[in-house]
Design a protein around this motif. Structure first.
Motif, mmCIF file in Angstrom:
data_model
loop_
_atom_site.group_PDB
_atom_site.id
_atom_site.type_symbol
_atom_site.label_atom_id
_atom_site.label_comp_id
_atom_site.label_asym_id
_atom_site.label_seq_id
_atom_site.Cartn_x
_atom_site.Cartn_y
_atom_site.Cartn_z
ATOM 1 N N GLN A 1 -5.048 5.510 2.292
ATOM 2 C CA GLN A 1 -4.362 4.277 1.862
ATOM 3 C C GLN A 1 -4.864 3.781 0.499
ATOM 4 O OE1 GLN A 1 -3.844 0.958 4.748
ATOM 5 N NE2 GLN A 1 -5.455 -0.064 3.627
ATOM 6 N N ARG A 2 -3.906 3.418 -0.405
ATOM 7 C CA ARG A 2 -4.263 2.830 -1.717
ATOM 8 C C ARG A 2 -3.408 1.615 -1.962
ATOM 9 N NH1 ARG A 2 -2.364 7.654 -2.179
ATOM 10 N NH2 ARG A 2 -1.419 7.611 -4.240
ATOM 11 N N TYR B 1 0.831 -1.212 0.000
ATOM 12 C CA TYR B 1 0.000 0.000 0.000
ATOM 13 C C TYR B 1 0.862 1.256 0.000
ATOM 14 C CZ TYR B 1 -3.974 -2.950 1.335
ATOM 15 O OH TYR B 1 -4.961 -3.895 1.353
ATOM 16 N N VAL B 2 0.330 2.324 -0.579
ATOM 17 C CA VAL B 2 0.885 3.646 -0.311
ATOM 18 C C VAL B 2 -0.014 4.268 0.750
ATOM 19 C CG1 VAL B 2 2.110 4.042 -2.482
ATOM 20 C CG2 VAL B 2 -0.312 4.577 -2.365
ATOM 21 N N ASP B 3 0.544 5.146 1.550
ATOM 22 C CA ASP B 3 -0.184 5.735 2.698
ATOM 23 C C ASP B 3 -0.760 4.642 3.592
ATOM 24 O OD1 ASP B 3 0.399 8.268 1.838
ATOM 25 O OD2 ASP B 3 -1.565 8.648 0.956
ATOM 26 N N PHE B 4 0.040 3.582 3.824
ATOM 27 C CA PHE B 4 -0.421 2.418 4.599
ATOM 28 C C PHE B 4 -0.981 2.851 5.959
ATOM 29 C CE2 PHE B 4 0.719 -1.322 7.371
ATOM 30 C CZ PHE B 4 -0.239 -2.178 6.848
ATOM 31 N N SER C 1 9.879 8.091 -1.205
ATOM 32 C CA SER C 1 9.009 9.021 -0.457
ATOM 33 C C SER C 1 8.652 8.476 0.926
ATOM 34 C CB SER C 1 7.719 9.287 -1.214
ATOM 35 O OG SER C 1 7.957 9.565 -2.546
ATOM 36 N N GLY C 2 9.178 7.309 1.289
ATOM 37 C CA GLY C 2 9.013 6.794 2.659
ATOM 38 C C GLY C 2 7.702 6.055 2.910
#
Ligand SMILES: Nc1ncnc2c1ncn2[C@@H]1O[C@H](COP(=O)(O)OP(=O)(O)O)[C@@H](O)[C@H]1O
Ligand SMILES: NC(=O)OP(=O)(O)O
Length: 320
Positions: A247-248, A239-242, A264-265
């Motif tokens: 989150q996606r 996920y991004v923005d876990f 981007s961490g």
């Protein structure tokens, strides 16, 4: 059509989630074997690798607890070898049982695998690999004072002992592993990331460390010329923005895009970051290769492109 060959790296929950008894771990592995047999039924050759963090830490504690002049404690590399034998033995039993139920005849073998590391790897000065059970902060600080061992907080789950985790340089048994799998056998190898060793003038020498199994699996997948590296963990996707409202999940994704999310961490060190790094390294070693990160339940669907995060030189898709 060319036969597919995959390296499947099993995460912690495929072996142990909570109960550390031999019975519970064997039950978990039976469930794992039921998922993996789908690959065999489709004619895909598999090499199974697995983690050993909880197990090797527990073996080390057992060694310490029973230590005496007549029963000396074994070093960490030897504990790593014990964990390979133990989990490999359980996995062989589990696969045999499931293969028999499905009427499939296949040989399965565990290879005690030594992985060469660089003695000058900076990881020896900065232990990061969590092993063994979880402790409260108070207990961990007391143990640090009493034993001199290092403990760190592990991804919000509690405190654990940490040991050095050098990168794999080469795998001593890769040729025999490749021969066995290319002859159609199921192989279990680089368990626990492999036993860390260095080459000296006097032969091979074990090193007290625990290699990350995702990096060792990636190295093995390259050396045996696998078509895919499948990293199985507790989540269905990367996920991004876990764990945030935004989150996606990532579906098919290119190396470039995943690298930019990584920079981007978006991926936590010590959990998702090593998987993403191993995934990128394998996928960029050859345009025909892909890495899949998903859960055990979706392993087979992901291989067919219907689930999971699939990293390759081509892919590019965010699901939702
Ligand atoms: N960006 C992310 N996407 C998905 N999972 C993430 C992410 N960052 C951290 N994680 C966590 O990483 C875990 C996988 O790491 P870990 O539990 O160490 O692996 P293993 O299954 O090999 O034992 C996931 O279950 C999830 O909780
Ligand atoms: N050796 C290793 O990476 O083990 P875990 O996956 O259990 O941390």
């Amino acid at each position: 059509m060319k036969k597919q060959k995959v390296v499947i790296a099993l995460g912690g929950n495929a072996i142990q989630s909570g109960d550390a008894s031999a019975e519970a771990q064997q039950l978990a592995l039976e469930n794992t074997a039921r998922q993996l047999v789908g690959f065999i039924e489709k004619g895909i050759d598999i090499i199974i690798s697995h983690g050993n963090g909880p197990q090797v830490g527990n073996i080390l504690l057992q060694q310490k607890a029973a230590h005496s002049d007549k029963n000396p404690q074994m070093p960490l590399d030897t504990c790593g070898a014990m964990s390979q034998g133990m989990i490999g033995y359980w996995m062989q039993n589990a696969m045999d049982k499931v293969l028999k139920e499905r009427g499939i005849e296949k040989n399965i073998a565990t290879i005690v695998t030594r992985v060469v590391v660089d003695q000058k790897d900076p990881a020896f000065k900065n232990p990061t690999k969590p092993i063994g059970p979880f402790y409260s902060e108070e207990e961990a600080k007391r143990l640090m004072e009493e034993t001199g061992a290092k403990f760190k907080e592990d991804a919000g789950r509690g405190w654990r002992r940490v040991v050095p985790s050098p990168l794999p340089v080469s795998i001593k048994e890769h040729s025999v592993i490749q021969s066995l799998v290319d002859e159609g056998n199921i192989v279990i190898s680089v368990g626990g990331g492999g036993i860390p060793v260095i080459e000296t003038e006097n032969g091979v020498k074990g090193i007290e460390a625990v290699i990350d199994k995702d990096f060792a699996s990636q190295k093995l997948a390259e050396l045996v010329n696998a078509d895919a590296l499948i990293i199985l963990t507790a989540v269905d996707h990367v996920y991004v923005d876990f764990n945030k409202p935004t989150q996606r999940k990532l579906g098919e994704i290119s190396i470039g895009e995943l690298s930019s999310y990584s920079q981007s961490g978006h991926f936590a060190a010590g959990s998702m970051l090593p998987k993403v790094q191993a995934a990128i390294q394998f996928a960029q070693s050859n345009p025909e290769r892909k890495t899949i990160i998903t859960s055990l339940d979706f392993a087979f669907e992901a291989m067919e492109g219907k689930a999971g995060t699939v990293i390759s030189m081509q892919g590019e898709k965010i699901l939702s």
